[in-house]
Design a protein around this motif. Structure first.
Motif, PDB file in Angstrom:
ATOM      1  N   SER A   1       0.868  -1.231   0.105  1.00  0.00           N
ATOM      2  CA  SER A   1       0.032   0.112   0.075  1.00  0.00           C
ATOM      3  C   SER A   1       0.826   1.360  -0.084  1.00  0.00           C
ATOM      4  N   ALA A   2       2.058   1.242   0.857  1.00  0.00           N
ATOM      5  CA  ALA A   2       2.826   2.556   0.846  1.00  0.00           C
ATOM      6  C   ALA A   2       3.607   2.545  -0.546  1.00  0.00           C
ATOM      7  N   PHE A   3       3.726   1.773  -1.231  1.00  0.00           N
ATOM      8  CA  PHE A   3       4.534   1.706  -2.594  1.00  0.00           C
ATOM      9  C   PHE A   3       3.528   2.465  -3.587  1.00  0.00           C
ATOM     10  N   LEU A   4       2.239   1.890  -3.478  1.00  0.00           N
ATOM     11  CA  LEU A   4       1.049   2.294  -4.244  1.00  0.00           C
ATOM     12  C   LEU A   4       0.973   3.728  -3.889  1.00  0.00           C
ATOM     13  N   SER A   5       0.859   4.284  -2.804  1.00  0.00           N
ATOM     14  CA  SER A   5       0.575   5.631  -2.408  1.00  0.00           C
ATOM     15  C   SER A   5       1.932   6.491  -2.665  1.00  0.00           C
ATOM     16  N   ALA A   6       3.131   5.990  -3.075  1.00  0.00           N
ATOM     17  CA  ALA A   6       4.195   6.771  -3.221  1.00  0.00           C
ATOM     18  C   ALA A   6       4.389   6.803  -4.854  1.00  0.00           C
ATOM     19  N   GLY A   7       3.341   6.411  -5.749  1.00  0.00           N
ATOM     20  CA  GLY A   7       3.427   6.479  -6.994  1.00  0.00           C
ATOM     21  C   GLY A   7       3.790   5.111  -7.775  1.00  0.00           C
ATOM     22  N   PHE A   8       4.061   3.994  -7.209  1.00  0.00           N
ATOM     23  CA  PHE A   8       4.358   2.681  -8.000  1.00  0.00           C
ATOM     24  C   PHE A   8       3.120   2.151  -8.347  1.00  0.00           C
TER      25      PHE A   8
ATOM     26  N   ARG B   1       8.967   6.249 -15.224  1.00  0.00           N
ATOM     27  CA  ARG B   1       9.640   7.682 -15.404  1.00  0.00           C
ATOM     28  C   ARG B   1       8.317   8.275 -16.301  1.00  0.00           C
ATOM     29  N   ALA B   2       7.837   7.530 -17.415  1.00  0.00           N
ATOM     30  CA  ALA B   2       6.894   8.182 -18.222  1.00  0.00           C
ATOM     31  C   ALA B   2       5.604   8.456 -17.698  1.00  0.00           C
ATOM     32  N   LEU B   3       5.109   7.895 -16.240  1.00  0.00           N
ATOM     33  CA  LEU B   3       3.716   8.118 -15.709  1.00  0.00           C
ATOM     34  C   LEU B   3       4.071   8.763 -14.671  1.00  0.00           C
ATOM     35  N   ARG B   4       5.240   9.293 -14.256  1.00  0.00           N
ATOM     36  CA  ARG B   4       5.832  10.148 -13.030  1.00  0.00           C
ATOM     37  C   ARG B   4       4.943  11.219 -12.635  1.00  0.00           C
ATOM     38  N   THR B   5       4.289  12.015 -13.316  1.00  0.00           N
ATOM     39  CA  THR B   5       3.348  12.955 -12.952  1.00  0.00           C
ATOM     40  C   THR B   5       1.799  12.315 -12.923  1.00  0.00           C
ATOM     41  N   VAL B   6       1.867  11.188 -13.277  1.00  0.00           N
ATOM     42  CA  VAL B   6       0.296  10.470 -13.345  1.00  0.00           C
ATOM     43  C   VAL B   6       0.015   9.780 -11.845  1.00  0.00           C
TER      44      VAL B   6
END
Length: 263
Positions: free
Chosen positions: A230-237, A257-262
Motif C-alpha cells: 500500500s505504501a508503494f502504491l501511495s508513493a506512485g508505484f 518515469r513516463a507515468l511520473r506525473t500521473v
C-alpha cells in the motif's frame, strides 16, 4: 540467503537480493531487453561510499554535516552519495552511503528489532551486519547501502541497487538501468504514520532525477505485506505482477518515469 523484501510504513522491513547474474532477460514480446554481462571496464569500478556528509553517534543524536568533496568517477549508480538533500513534507531528507566503522552499530541495532529481523533475517552480532554490508561496499557498485537521514538524524536504512544486474532480473523482464530500492524504517516511532510513503516517493524521485538512463524504479515487497504494498502504491508505484522469488512470493512494484506525473 539474504533477504529480498522492502519495508515501509508498517513494522515490516524487507529483505534484499544482491549478487551476480549472467542471464539475459527478455521482454514480453520475446525480444531481448538486457545483456547482463558487464563490460570489463565497469567491472573494475568500485562504488564510492563516502558521501558528502559525516554521521556519528546514535540515531537520536546523530547529525549530518555537509563537507566538500572533489570530483568522483562515475559508477554503476551515478554516485548516490552526490545526489544531495531533498525537501519533503516531513523534513529535509538525504541518502548517505553507509560506512562500516561509522554505522555498523546503528544498523545492527535496527536489524535486531524483531519486526525488522522477521523479514531481513540479519539479527545477531555486529559481525552479521558487517558480512551483509561488506560485499556491497567492496563490490563493483551495483548496490549501495545508505542511511536515510531526516533533518540530520539517521532514521532508516536503504539499499539502492541495479535491479537489471541483480538476481531479481531472472524473475521479471528487466530493462537496462532498472534501479531497485530496499527500505527499513529504523525506529518504531517513525512507522505507521505515512512517513515510509513520503520517503519512498522522495527516493524514487531522486533516482529518476539523477539517473537519466533509468526509466523505472523497481521494488519487490512480500505479497503478504499489505501495508508495504500500500505504501508503494501511495508513493506512485504501480503493481506490475506477482513474482516467485527464492524465499517469497513478491509484489513487483514499478514506478515509471513516463507515468511520473500521473501515478
Amino acid at each position: 540467503m539474504p533477504p529480498t523484501d522492502a519495508s515501509t510504513d508498517a513494522d515490516t522491513p524487507t529483505p534484499v537480493a544482491t549478487g551476480e547474474i549472467t542471464a539475459r532477460a527478455e521482454n514480453t514480446d520475446g525480444q531481448d531487453t538486457l545483456d547482463l554481462r558487464l563490460p570489463d571496464e565497469l567491472l573494475a569500478l568500485i562504488a564510492e561510499q563516502d558521501g558528502p556528509a559525516s554521521a556519528v553517534g546514535t540515531a537520536s543524536e546523530h547529525r549530518i554535516t555537509d563537507t566538500p568533496t572533489g570530483p568522483v568517477e562515475p559508477d554503476l549508480l551515478d554516485n548516490v552519495g552526490e545526489w544531495g538533500p531533498v525537501t519533503t513534507p516531513s523534513g529535509v531528507f538525504q541518502l548517505v552511503p553507509a560506512r562500516i566503522e561509522r554505522d555498523v552499530a546503528l544498523i545492527c541495532r535496527w536489524m535486531n528489532d524483531p519486526a525488522v529481523a522477521a523479514f531481513w533475517e540479519l539479527a545477531g552480532p555486529e559481525a552479521v551486519t558487517v558480512d551483509h554490508l561488506r560485499p556491497q561496499l567492496e563490490g563493483d557498485g551495483r548496490s549501495v547501502p545508505c542511511l536515510g537521514v531526516l533533518d540530520g538524524t539517521p532514521m532508516s536504512y536503504w539499499e539502492i541497487y541495479r535491479a537489471d544486474l541483480d538476481p531479481l532480473a531472472r524473475h521479471y523482464p528487466a530493462r537496462p538501468h532498472d534501479t531497485g530500492v530496499h527500505l527499513l524504517i529504523g525506529g518504531v516511532a517513525n512507522r505507521g504514520h505515512g512517513l515510509g510513503t513520503t520517503l519512498l516517493k522522495a527516493v524514487a524521485d531522486l533516482v529518476l532525477d539523477h539517473r537519466p538512463p533509468c526509466a523505472r524504479v523497481i521494488a519487490e515487497p512480500d505479497l503478504r505485506n499489505t501495508p508495504s504494498v500500500s505504501a508503494f502504491l501511495s508513493a506512485g508505484f504501480r503493481f506490475s505482477a506477482e513474482v516467485d522469488l527464492p524465499d517469497k512470493r513478491a509484489a513487483l512494484m514499478v514506478r515509471d518515469r513516463a507515468l511520473r506525473t500521473v501515478l
